[in-house]
Design an enzyme around this catalytic site. Structure first.
Site, short mmCIF file in Angstrom:
data_model
loop_
_atom_site.label_atom_id
_atom_site.label_comp_id
_atom_site.label_asym_id
_atom_site.label_seq_id
_atom_site.Cartn_x
_atom_site.Cartn_y
_atom_site.Cartn_z
N ASN A 100 -27.31 -38.48 -23.64
CA ASN A 100 -26.68 -39.80 -23.75
C ASN A 100 -25.67 -39.81 -24.89
OD1 ASN A 100 -26.46 -42.83 -23.57
ND2 ASN A 100 -27.37 -42.65 -25.62
N ARG A 150 -25.32 -49.77 -22.27
CA ARG A 150 -24.91 -48.49 -21.68
C ARG A 150 -23.60 -47.94 -22.23
NH1 ARG A 150 -26.83 -50.74 -15.90
NH2 ARG A 150 -28.97 -49.98 -15.94
N ASP A 159 -21.73 -41.99 -28.50
CA ASP A 159 -22.15 -42.22 -27.11
C ASP A 159 -21.25 -41.50 -26.11
OD1 ASP A 159 -24.05 -43.70 -25.48
OD2 ASP A 159 -22.29 -44.77 -24.73
N ARG A 187 -37.28 -34.47 -18.71
CA ARG A 187 -37.44 -35.85 -19.18
C ARG A 187 -36.05 -36.23 -19.67
NH1 ARG A 187 -36.92 -38.30 -24.37
NH2 ARG A 187 -38.11 -40.22 -24.57
N ASP A 189 -33.80 -38.30 -21.76
CA ASP A 189 -33.87 -39.18 -22.92
C ASP A 189 -32.84 -40.31 -22.81
OD1 ASP A 189 -34.84 -39.53 -25.82
OD2 ASP A 189 -32.66 -39.45 -26.10
N HIS A 193 -29.64 -46.04 -21.40
CA HIS A 193 -28.33 -46.21 -22.04
C HIS A 193 -27.22 -45.50 -21.26
CE1 HIS A 193 -30.25 -48.11 -25.49
NE2 HIS A 193 -31.25 -47.30 -25.22
N GLU A 226 -36.39 -41.78 -19.28
CA GLU A 226 -36.91 -42.69 -20.29
C GLU A 226 -36.18 -44.03 -20.21
OE1 GLU A 226 -37.34 -43.79 -24.94
OE2 GLU A 226 -35.54 -42.89 -24.10
N ASN A 289 -46.58 -42.46 -26.75
CA ASN A 289 -45.64 -41.35 -26.73
C ASN A 289 -45.20 -41.06 -28.16
OD1 ASN A 289 -43.58 -43.16 -27.36
ND2 ASN A 289 -42.24 -42.50 -25.72
N ARG A 328 -49.19 -38.43 -18.47
CA ARG A 328 -48.76 -37.51 -19.54
C ARG A 328 -49.71 -37.68 -20.72
NH1 ARG A 328 -42.88 -38.40 -21.71
NH2 ARG A 328 -43.85 -40.35 -22.38
C1 AAO Z 1 -32.03 -41.82 -36.44
C2 AAO Z 1 -32.38 -42.83 -37.54
C3 AAO Z 1 -31.53 -44.09 -37.37
C4 AAO Z 1 -30.04 -43.71 -37.39
C5 AAO Z 1 -29.76 -42.67 -36.33
C6 AAO Z 1 -28.33 -42.17 -36.34
O1 AAO Z 1 -33.76 -43.17 -37.45
O2 AAO Z 1 -31.82 -44.98 -38.44
O3 AAO Z 1 -29.27 -44.86 -37.12
O4 AAO Z 1 -30.64 -41.55 -36.52
O5 AAO Z 1 -28.02 -41.61 -37.56
C7 AAO Z 1 -35.12 -40.92 -32.26
C8 AAO Z 1 -35.61 -41.89 -33.32
C9 AAO Z 1 -34.46 -42.63 -33.97
C10 AAO Z 1 -33.43 -41.64 -34.49
C11 AAO Z 1 -32.92 -40.88 -33.27
C12 AAO Z 1 -31.82 -39.88 -33.57
O6 AAO Z 1 -36.50 -42.80 -32.73
O7 AAO Z 1 -34.99 -43.37 -35.07
O8 AAO Z 1 -32.35 -42.32 -35.13
O9 AAO Z 1 -34.03 -40.13 -32.72
O10 AAO Z 1 -32.21 -38.98 -34.53
C13 AAO Z 1 -34.48 -47.50 -27.92
C14 AAO Z 1 -33.98 -46.68 -26.76
C15 AAO Z 1 -34.85 -45.48 -26.45
C16 AAO Z 1 -35.21 -44.70 -27.70
C17 AAO Z 1 -35.86 -45.67 -28.67
C18 AAO Z 1 -36.26 -44.97 -29.97
O11 AAO Z 1 -33.82 -47.48 -25.62
O12 AAO Z 1 -34.12 -44.65 -25.57
O13 AAO Z 1 -34.93 -46.70 -29.00
N1 AAO Z 1 -36.06 -43.54 -27.39
C19 AAO Z 1 -35.46 -42.19 -27.21
C20 AAO Z 1 -36.34 -41.11 -27.84
C21 AAO Z 1 -36.29 -41.24 -29.34
C22 AAO Z 1 -34.88 -40.99 -29.86
C23 AAO Z 1 -33.83 -41.47 -28.94
C24 AAO Z 1 -34.10 -42.04 -27.72
C25 AAO Z 1 -32.46 -41.12 -29.28
O14 AAO Z 1 -37.61 -41.16 -27.32
O15 AAO Z 1 -37.21 -40.39 -29.98
O16 AAO Z 1 -34.70 -41.66 -31.12
O17 AAO Z 1 -32.24 -39.81 -28.77
C26 AAO Z 1 -36.24 -52.46 -27.54
C27 AAO Z 1 -35.57 -51.87 -26.34
C28 AAO Z 1 -35.72 -50.37 -26.28
C29 AAO Z 1 -35.32 -49.75 -27.59
C30 AAO Z 1 -36.18 -50.39 -28.70
C31 AAO Z 1 -35.90 -49.78 -30.07
O18 AAO Z 1 -37.66 -52.37 -27.39
O19 AAO Z 1 -36.13 -52.40 -25.18
O20 AAO Z 1 -34.90 -49.85 -25.26
O21 AAO Z 1 -35.58 -48.33 -27.53
O22 AAO Z 1 -35.90 -51.77 -28.72
O23 AAO Z 1 -34.61 -50.05 -30.43
C32 AAO Z 1 -40.86 -54.92 -28.25
C33 AAO Z 1 -40.03 -55.13 -27.01
C34 AAO Z 1 -39.30 -53.86 -26.64
C35 AAO Z 1 -38.41 -53.52 -27.77
C36 AAO Z 1 -39.33 -53.28 -28.93
C37 AAO Z 1 -38.62 -52.83 -30.16
O24 AAO Z 1 -41.92 -53.98 -28.02
O25 AAO Z 1 -40.87 -55.49 -25.97
O26 AAO Z 1 -38.56 -53.99 -25.47
O27 AAO Z 1 -40.03 -54.45 -29.25
O28 AAO Z 1 -38.15 -53.87 -30.91
#
Ligand code: AAO
Length: 479
Positions: A100, A150, A159, A187, A189, A193, A226, A289, A328
């Site tokens: 992505n 997206r 992006d 998977r 990731d 988006h 994801e 996870n 999983r």
């Molecule tokens: C790192 C630093 C950041 C920095 C960035 C760039 O931590 O501070 O800005 O580098 O320098 C992982 C880490 C990130 C890390 C990133 C890159 O988790 O912290 O950033 O590597 O190193 C969203 C996405 C989802 C993503 C998830 C973490 O939609 O795709 O955030 N997961 C995957 C991987 C993950 C990875 C990435 C993607 C990036 O599994 O390991 O990140 O490759 C809402 C939305 C979700 C959103 C969440 C969090 O969720 O619906 O889509 O996920 O917010 O932003 C309730 C709600 C729920 C909501 C949630 C959170 O539960 O019901 O919907 O609250 O508030």
């Protein structure tokens, strides 16, 4: 495509989060294959950002710098060897692929392999990608707007524009290289988006699975995307499940709710699509996870993890005994800070996963997939395969029991401060069975508690409040 290509008599994928390829290969041979696990999910394998000053947080691997295969888990030849060895013992390999985005705005961004890129001007020479291959810089302010989700930057990460032909080609080449190495799936990731049409196109251009690695002709890779959808946002999981599986985040959130005592267990009777979950065949399911076990992603404090072992064993036992979705199993390392990467040696390399004489993991690895109650439930799932839930019983609240046809039977007691003492219909043939949560059948003896099933298929079940909250028996645990 939605078929995980599990060998007959095997099930579930285990996420060996941050494991080195060498350790994964050994685990395939020594544990996953003999114990009936179907597949393994690796951490991202592409050349990624290195942040030594931050102590190598686990998430650096989610910031790719190129599509070369080199990561903290090992290089391309180690990767190839791992896939070979896992395939040889019938364990499928699914790779966590990140396309992505590239890195965040760092200049220079340095990779684990020593190359550098300019994350401010979006120059990634190792691919190469330049600024015209990316979407314009903008932040996601609201998840209600699908265009923002997206086309803007997830967490400030540059992006990629997957509608661009050149970008598509680079991604397809990468996935094809993995297929040539013998992987069975991906998977994807941050699929949420990316535009479904772009993903569908990319998947359609990927090769069939490799015949050289024993896959039958014409097989399409297994794909699970994801997509976090707990409801109420612009992007829906149903935008993605027509052409591949989707990670069903509502599953772990609902399970957390139930097992934490916020929703009576009796309601689990119809757990599945009637709860607003995807159709079973479209879902990849999990209790926790690598994100939500440390407060990233979605689900928050509802999510149950290895840090609460009694509850966790119950939740995973439910998942593995219930015929919904493709499960999983998470396999973690211990952490007390959400950025902490895997256990490391003095030179910052990832520590080996050592195995102690009693089959536990050392060096800081938690290895939930080796916990007796969890791996024994893998055997349960394999033994009851093809049967439906039957003989449902509940006490109207937090005590439930059910069988899987005439092959397995499971009981849960989550009633606050109460024992469970009941004569229950097990569906099983008369005999003595070993409870695979408190013990295991060994040399025709049971190391845990025994359950006696009478001629009428009934058994007197006792689960005291101070004991494990779950008991399970199956045709393979008959003594
Ligand atoms: C790192 C630093 C950041 C920095 C960035 C760039 O931590 O501070 O800005 O580098 O320098 C992982 C880490 C990130 C890390 C990133 C890159 O988790 O912290 O950033 O590597 O190193 C969203 C996405 C989802 C993503 C998830 C973490 O939609 O795709 O955030 N997961 C995957 C991987 C993950 C990875 C990435 C993607 C990036 O599994 O390991 O990140 O490759 C809402 C939305 C979700 C959103 C969440 C969090 O969720 O619906 O889509 O996920 O917010 O932003 C309730 C709600 C729920 C909501 C949630 C959170 O539960 O019901 O919907 O609250 O508030």
């Amino acid at each position: 495509q939605k078929n995980p290509y599990a060998l007959p008599g095997r099930s579930a994928v285990v996420h060996l989060f941050e494991w080195k390829f060498r350790d994964i290969a050994r685990e395939c041979e020594e544990f996953l294959a003999p114990m009936g696990y179907a597949a393994v999910q690796t951490s991202p394998i592409a050349e990624h950002l290195s942040q030594p000053k931050k102590g190598h947080p686990w998430w650096e691997r989610y910031q790719p710098m190129s599509f070369r295969i080199v990561s903290r888990s090992g290089n391309e030849s180690r990767f190839a060897e791992m896939v070979e060895r896992c395939n040889y013992v019938g364990v499928r390999v699914y790779v966590d692929v990140v396309f992505n985005h590239m890195t965040g705005p760092l200049k220079p961004a340095r990779s684990i392999a020593g190359t550098s890129a300019d994350g401010i001007n979006r120059n990634y020479p190792e691919v190469p990608f330049h600024s015209n291959h990316f979407n314009p810089k903008c932040d996601i302010h609201t998840y209600n707007d699908v265009n923002q989700v997206r086309n803007c930057l997830l967490s400030g990460l540059n992006d990629l524009n997957q509608t661009n032909t050149y970008v598509r080609e680079k991604i397809i080449d990468f996935l094809n290289r993995l297929i040539d190495h013998g992987v069975a799936g991906f998977r994807v990731d941050a699929a949420k988006h990316m535009w479904p049409a772009d993903l569908e196109y990319i998947y359609s251009q990927v090769k069939n699975l490799s015949a050289r690695h024993g896959f039958a002709p014409g097989l399409r890779p297994f794909i699970y995307q994801e997509v976090i959808d707990l409801g109420g946002e612009g992007v829906k999981k149903t935008d993605y499940n027509a052409f591949a599986r989707v990670t069903e985040f509502k599953y772990g959130a609902e399970i957390g709710n139930v097992f934490r005592g916020h929703n009576a267990m009796k309601w689990l009777k119809n757990f599945g699509s009637e709860w607003g979950l995807l159709p079973s065949g479209d879902a990849l399911v999990f209790v926790d996870n690598h994100d939500n076990q440390r407060g990233h992603g979605a689900g928050g404090p509802t999510i149950i993890t290895h840090k609460e072992p009694r509850l966790y064993k119950m939740a995973v036992a439910f998942m593995l005994s219930w015929p919904y979705g493709y499960p999983r199993v998470m396999s973690s390392y211990s952490f007390n800070n959400t950025d902490k990467g895997p256990p490391i040696n003095k030179n910052s390399s990832i520590k080996n996963v050592t195995i102690t004489s009693n089959g536990k993991c050392g060096n800081g690895w938690v290895c939930e997939h080796r916990w007796p109650a969890i791996v024994n439930m893998i055997e349960f799932r394999n033994k009851v395969d093809g049967t439906a839930v039957a003989n449902w019983w509940d006490n109207g609240n937090y005590q439930i029991a059910y069988s899987r046809g005439d092959k397995g039977f499971i009981v849960f007691n989550e009633e606050m401060g109460a024992d469970l003492k009941q004569i229950l219909k097990t569906g099983l043939a008369e005999g003595s069975y070993c409870d695979v949560i408190s013990g295991k059948k060994m040399r025709n003896k049971c190391t845990g508690r025994t359950v006696d099933v009478g001629k009428d298929g009934n058994a007197a079940i006792t689960l005291l409040k101070e004991e494990e909250g779950v008991l399970a028996i199956h045709i393979g645990s008959k003594i």
